[in-house]
Design a protein around this motif. Structure first.
Motif, short mmCIF file in Angstrom:
data_model
loop_
_atom_site.label_atom_id
_atom_site.label_comp_id
_atom_site.label_asym_id
_atom_site.label_seq_id
_atom_site.Cartn_x
_atom_site.Cartn_y
_atom_site.Cartn_z
N MET A 95 0.85 -1.18 0.00
CA MET A 95 0.00 0.00 0.00
C MET A 95 0.89 1.24 0.00
SD MET A 95 -3.12 1.17 -0.04
CE MET A 95 -4.23 -0.06 0.67
N PHE A 96 0.57 2.19 -0.91
CA PHE A 96 1.33 3.42 -1.03
C PHE A 96 0.44 4.61 -0.67
CE2 PHE A 96 3.20 0.32 -3.83
CZ PHE A 96 4.57 0.48 -3.65
N ASN A 97 1.00 5.53 0.15
CA ASN A 97 0.27 6.72 0.58
C ASN A 97 1.11 7.96 0.33
OD1 ASN A 97 -0.63 4.47 2.88
ND2 ASN A 97 -2.32 5.71 2.09
N PRO A 98 0.90 8.65 -0.80
CA PRO A 98 1.62 9.90 -1.05
C PRO A 98 0.93 11.07 -0.36
CG PRO A 98 0.27 9.34 -2.94
CD PRO A 98 0.09 8.22 -1.94
N SER A 99 1.69 12.08 -0.01
CA SER A 99 1.11 13.29 0.58
C SER A 99 2.00 14.49 0.27
CB SER A 99 0.93 13.14 2.09
OG SER A 99 2.17 13.08 2.75
N HIS A 132 3.89 0.51 2.74
CA HIS A 132 3.89 -0.53 3.76
C HIS A 132 3.21 -1.78 3.23
CE1 HIS A 132 -0.41 0.03 4.96
NE2 HIS A 132 -0.18 1.22 4.46
N THR A 133 3.59 -2.91 3.79
CA THR A 133 3.06 -4.19 3.34
C THR A 133 1.73 -4.49 4.02
OG1 THR A 133 4.28 -5.39 5.06
CG2 THR A 133 5.36 -5.09 2.92
N LEU A 134 0.96 -5.37 3.39
CA LEU A 134 -0.32 -5.82 3.93
C LEU A 134 -0.26 -7.31 4.30
CD1 LEU A 134 -2.63 -4.06 1.33
CD2 LEU A 134 -2.00 -3.23 3.60
N TRP A 135 0.94 -7.82 4.54
CA TRP A 135 1.10 -9.22 4.87
C TRP A 135 0.47 -9.54 6.22
CZ3 TRP A 135 7.04 -8.52 4.01
CH2 TRP A 135 7.26 -8.23 2.66
#
Length: 456
Positions: A95-99, A132-135
């Protein structure tokens, strides 16, 4: 369905994101005024921070009560209400979260001086990207960001910080986890900070390479961790008032540390802890004047947790730093720490922190400081999307090797308004006053700013 133990391990990732995204700015206080929450198992790497008391009920009971944590049961300042959390961009198991944060800042005393008082306004631009990973089991959390501050009239103070921070964990077994973290950064020491050269009128740039590896193990009511950390510094130059160059390369070097902590839970509301950290500082220094040293800090006390009403930790111990240079000698003394969060309602968190420690003005400086600080703050959820925060601090600093005693008074107030999932706006006011018996170090300043953040 995940077990409650697994949920307890996944939950700290929200805290890990806060940890790796924290600002690296240098403050005027020896004891920084921060109230950021830190949950288990990440206290294994910051062993003098509070730990979470474990769940002690039977596993079957925990499994049957396995429910997501409601927003109102998380800290007010960092809780994410439905409809206001970032959307993110998913790619496989990542998961990618740009800001992007942009803002304006007014500083009433940009040089933190009592003789050269100048006010100025500055623009602040801070893009960032979190991945961050979603594992289900192991995990990785990365954050890449930069922050540029551009002044209107005093361009010598312009600075850009950039860093890549990461945290990760590998679940070896249901009761054993390996934690790792790192930072690669290009940072600046602000003018007027305790570790900045006295006559500097420009920030002091430096490179930082840091890494930590820790193993954490549970044995029923016992939890133990042991780890090692290395920090490598490389300093540039600052410019003095008379235009001369101040070379800070004498502070280059490495700091090696080993650390460990044990916790024992008497009950779901009371626990005991003990933590110890030893360090060896190999710094360049100058010919004939070494600033190498070895030292340690130990702390022991009790962890309390009365449901969601009261959480905190109280401890006492000792700290010592022994310098190779006999002219500096040994800096040592008792140390205590108390940190408490009281939540009288689900909309209000009150934080109290008191601490004494013998430290240095910076990791790579030879000036010792005996610091005592008391801080109190509150976060209030006025509306689901409006959070008010305020804090105040008082600190006394006694310096070793020089006849200097300072007192620092500070306040911080802010309001944050979440407009929707994609944007927010915040405003803040900070006040710092340092009063020293050596007048050249006395100053006071106000900072007022507004920030607008766009996120996805």
């Amino acid at each position: 369905m995940l077990t409650m133990r697994r949920v307890a391990r996944v939950a700290p990732w929200s805290l890990a994101a806060l940890l790796i995204g924290a600002s690296s700015a240098v403050h005027a206080q020896a004891i920084q005024n921060t109230m950021d929450p830190l949950g288990s198992p990440w206290n294994a790497q910051r062993i003098f921070e509070p730990s979470a008391l474990p769940e002690l009920e039977h596993r079957d009971t925990r499994d049957s009560n396995n429910e997501p944590v409601a927003p109102e049961d998380t800290p007010v300042k960092n809780r994410q209400q439905p409809g206001y959390e970032p959307v993110g961009i998913r790619h496989g198991s990542w998961m990618f979260n740009p800001s992007l944060m942009t803002g304006a800042l007014y500083d009433s005393n940009v040089f933190a001086s009592n003789t050269q008082k100048r006010s100025d306004i500055a623009a602040v631009i801070e893009p960032s990207l979190r991945a961050h990973t979603l594992w289900e089991r192991h995990g990785i959390d990365l954050k890449l960001n930069s922050q540029s501050t551009i002044y209107n009239e005093n361009s010598s103070l312009d600075q850009t910080n950039a860093s890549l921070k990461g945290a990760g964990w590998f679940d070896v077994a249901h009761d054993m986890v390996v934690l790792g973290s790192f930072q690669i950064a290009r940072l600046n020491e602000g003018v007027g900070s305790l570790s900045s050269p006295t006559n500097a009128v420009t920030p002091t740039p430096y490179n930082l390479f840091s890494g930590d590896l820790t193993v954490r193990k549970e044995w029923n009511r016992f939890t133990g961790s042991v780890g090692a950390r290395v920090d490598s510094y490389e300093f540039g130059t600052a410019r003095a008032q008379d235009g001369s160059i101040i070379d800070q390369s004498a502070r280059d070097g490495q700091i090696y540390a080993v650390h460990g902590r044990i916790d024992y839970a008497f009950s779901p509301s009371l626990g005991w802890f003990a933590g110890a950290e030893g360090n060896q500082r190999d710094l360049r220094g100058i010919p004939g004047s070494s600033i190498d040293s070895t030292g340690y800090r130990v702390l022991s006390g009790f962890t309390v947790g009365l449901g969601r009403l009261v959480k905190g930790e109280f401890g006492g111990g000792y700290v010592e730093q022994r310098f190779d240079n006999p002219l500096i000698g040994t800096v040592s003394g008792p140390s205590y720490r108390a940190k408490l969060t009281w939540s009288p309602t689900r909309m209000l968190d009150i934080h109290v922190k008191a601490e004494q420690l013998v430290t240095q003005t910076s990791d790579t400086s030879s000036t010792g400081v005996l610091a005592n600080a008391v801080q109190i703050g509150a976060d209030y959820e006025l509306l689901r999307n409006v959070v008010l925060s305020a804090s105040a601090g008082y600190e006394t600093d006694r310096f070793f090797g020089q006849d200097r005693r300072d007192t620092v008074t500070s306040t911080n107030a802010s309001v944050k308004y979440l407009m929707n999932r994609f944007s927010s706006i915040s405003a803040y006011h900070r006040y710092t006053s340092r009063d020293s018996n050596t007048p050249i170090f006395s100053y006071d300043k106000h900072q007022v700013g507004i920030n607008v953040t766009a996120q996805f």
